[in-house]
Motif scaffolding. Structure first.
Motif, PDB file in Angstrom:
ATOM      1  N   ARG A  91      62.481   4.108  44.926  1.00 47.82           N
ATOM      2  CA  ARG A  91      61.798   5.308  45.430  1.00 47.82           C
ATOM      3  C   ARG A  91      60.954   4.977  46.661  1.00 47.82           C
ATOM      4  NH1 ARG A  91      63.067   6.597  40.351  1.00 47.82           N
ATOM      5  NH2 ARG A  91      62.930   8.737  39.563  1.00 47.82           N
ATOM      6  N   GLU A 143      51.440  22.018  42.811  1.00 43.79           N
ATOM      7  CA  GLU A 143      50.379  21.789  43.804  1.00 43.79           C
ATOM      8  C   GLU A 143      49.538  23.045  44.000  1.00 43.79           C
ATOM      9  OE1 GLU A 143      50.795  20.077  48.204  1.00 43.79           O
ATOM     10  OE2 GLU A 143      50.946  22.261  48.095  1.00 43.79           O
ATOM     11  N   THR A 174      59.790  15.704  39.817  1.00 43.79           N
ATOM     12  CA  THR A 174      60.234  17.086  39.699  1.00 43.79           C
ATOM     13  C   THR A 174      60.924  17.569  40.972  1.00 43.79           C
ATOM     14  OG1 THR A 174      59.498  19.251  38.925  1.00 43.79           O
ATOM     15  CG2 THR A 174      58.061  18.147  40.491  1.00 43.79           C
ATOM     16  N   THR A 175      61.402  18.816  40.945  1.00 43.81           N
ATOM     17  CA  THR A 175      62.041  19.386  42.135  1.00 43.81           C
ATOM     18  C   THR A 175      60.981  19.789  43.156  1.00 43.81           C
ATOM     19  OG1 THR A 175      61.886  21.615  41.248  1.00 43.81           O
ATOM     20  CG2 THR A 175      63.901  20.370  40.725  1.00 43.81           C
ATOM     21  N   LEU A 176      61.414  20.067  44.395  1.00 39.76           N
ATOM     22  CA  LEU A 176      60.470  20.464  45.436  1.00 39.76           C
ATOM     23  C   LEU A 176      59.769  21.766  45.072  1.00 39.76           C
ATOM     24  CD1 LEU A 176      59.212  20.030  48.232  1.00 39.76           C
ATOM     25  CD2 LEU A 176      61.180  21.207  49.219  1.00 39.76           C
ATOM     26  N   VAL A 185      50.607  14.171  44.206  1.00 40.85           N
ATOM     27  CA  VAL A 185      51.559  13.284  44.901  1.00 40.85           C
ATOM     28  C   VAL A 185      52.518  12.663  43.880  1.00 40.85           C
ATOM     29  CG1 VAL A 185      51.810  11.166  46.257  1.00 40.85           C
ATOM     30  CG2 VAL A 185      49.987  12.794  46.829  1.00 40.85           C
ATOM     31  N   ASN A 186      51.965  12.199  42.772  1.00 38.15           N
ATOM     32  CA  ASN A 186      52.831  11.577  41.766  1.00 38.15           C
ATOM     33  C   ASN A 186      53.849  12.558  41.193  1.00 38.15           C
ATOM     34  OD1 ASN A 186      52.060   8.917  41.872  1.00 38.15           O
ATOM     35  ND2 ASN A 186      50.359   9.189  40.448  1.00 38.15           N
ATOM     36  N   ARG A 187      53.473  13.840  41.136  1.00 36.83           N
ATOM     37  CA  ARG A 187      54.403  14.823  40.586  1.00 36.83           C
ATOM     38  C   ARG A 187      55.683  14.900  41.419  1.00 36.83           C
ATOM     39  NH1 ARG A 187      54.383  19.060  36.657  1.00 36.83           N
ATOM     40  NH2 ARG A 187      52.636  17.935  35.782  1.00 36.83           N
ATOM     41  N   SER A 188      55.563  14.594  42.710  1.00 35.24           N
ATOM     42  CA  SER A 188      56.744  14.693  43.584  1.00 35.24           C
ATOM     43  C   SER A 188      57.853  13.730  43.149  1.00 35.24           C
ATOM     44  CB  SER A 188      56.363  14.430  45.044  1.00 35.24           C
ATOM     45  OG  SER A 188      56.081  13.062  45.233  1.00 35.24           O
ATOM     46  N   GLY A 241      57.365  21.221  42.294  1.00 34.23           N
ATOM     47  CA  GLY A 241      56.258  20.402  42.775  1.00 34.23           C
ATOM     48  C   GLY A 241      55.281  21.229  43.601  1.00 34.23           C
ATOM     49  N   VAL A 242      55.816  22.094  44.457  1.00 29.96           N
ATOM     50  CA  VAL A 242      54.943  22.944  45.279  1.00 29.96           C
ATOM     51  C   VAL A 242      54.194  23.933  44.387  1.00 29.96           C
ATOM     52  CG1 VAL A 242      54.903  24.714  47.083  1.00 29.96           C
ATOM     53  CG2 VAL A 242      56.300  22.657  47.381  1.00 29.96           C
TER      54      VAL A 242
END
Ligand code: HXC
Length: 255
Positions: free
Chosen positions: A146, A224, A215-217, A209-212, A220-221
């Motif tokens: 990653r 956030e 998960t999907t974009l 940041v870690n969630r990115s 994730g958004v």
């Protein structure tokens, strides 16, 4: 002699791996002491950032090969060998790895478990497990891929070669490179900068940041956005914005 040392300076904690003669090889004692200390520091709201470092020659040259060598499959499977390190992925307090010298195998994996990786110009990274007839076991095949992409991750994991700091920085593994004699001070300064921010907000930024990676974009958004909205429930959002408008430095209550 303890395998680790923990020092405090204000809201910053410094954990130093302390097996210099074995190049900070990560044996069971180091794992147990480091994970226990980090878990305690993480629970302490007076700690706003944690720096993890090693010696000048080695951040950590990997899992302790002498300790591992006689183990059988049943031993490592039943003991779930090294699973305790996974707890570091769940720390909420921001962590910084200050890496000088070798960060190999489990050492590279430990550095990658931290949020920010600051390296000295002497740092060397690698996942040389293949040369021992094993593969990375503390997330190296996943986090390195990653961080630097498939091309370099495959190269490092399949050949076991080491990457110098310039290559590591170009590849995106390292946030900053500093002269070796400044490593500790720079890492502590970065930690102090973070520790002076609001602790809950820093935790939320880290979590976002870690969630990115998980998960999907669009999810994730969405995550956030919800967390962003919730920052307005904190005293520190009021203080941060008031301080900007009043042209002064914010003094966060960390709540
Ligand atoms: C145990 C280690 C060690 C290690 C170094 N030492 N690395 N002991 N485990 N991982 C010890 C050496 O045995 C030696 O002790 C002392 O530290 C100094 O090391 P030298 O080899 O003499 O130093 P140098 O010639 O400078 O070479 C440095 C080095 C080399 C290139 C870093 O030590 C090396 O290749 N180390 C192993 C790196 C590695 O393969 N790491 C991955 C481990 S597997 P004595 O008593 O002999 O003087 C791993 C798996 C993780 O991490 C996942 C598990 C689930």
């Amino acid at each position: 002699m303890a395998s680790i040392m923990v020092e405090r300076s204000g809201r910053v904690a410094l954990l130093t791996l302390n097996r210099p003669k074995a190049l900070n090889a990560l044996n069971l004692a180091v794992m147990q002491e480091a994970v226990a200390a980090l878990t305690d520091l993480d629970r302490d709201p007076s700690v706003g950032a944690i720096v993890i470092t090693g010696s000048e020659k080695a951040f950590a040259a990997g899992a302790d090969i002498k300790e591992m060598a006689p183990k059988t499959f049943a031993d490592v499977f039943l003991e779930d060998w090294f699973a305790a390190w996974d707890q570091l992925a769940h720390l909420r307090t921001p962590t910084i790895a200050a890496v000088s010298g070798y960060a190999l195998g489990g050492g590279c994996e430990l550095a990658m478990l931290c949020d920010i990786l600051i390296a000295s110009d002497t740092a060397k990274f690698g996942q040389p497990e293949i040369k021992l007839g094993v593969i990375p076991g503390i997330g190296g095949s996943q986090r390195l891929t990653r961080a630097v992409g498939k091309a370099k991750a495959m190269d490092l994991c399949l050949t076991g070669r080491f990457m110098d700091v310039d290559e590591a920085e170009r590849a995106g593994l390292v946030s900053r490179v500093v002269p070796v004699d400044q490593l500790r001070d720079v890492a502590l300064e970065v930690a102090k900068t973070i520790a002076d921010m609001s602790l809950p907000i820093a935790m939320m930024a880290k979590e976002a940041v870690n969630r990115s990676f998980e998960t999907t974009l669009s999810e994730g958004v969405r995550f956030e956005r919800r967390v962003f909205h919730s920052t307005f429930a904190t005293d520190d959002q009021k203080e941060g914005m008031a301080a900007f408008i009043e042209k002064r430095k914010p003094v966060f209550s960390h709540r």
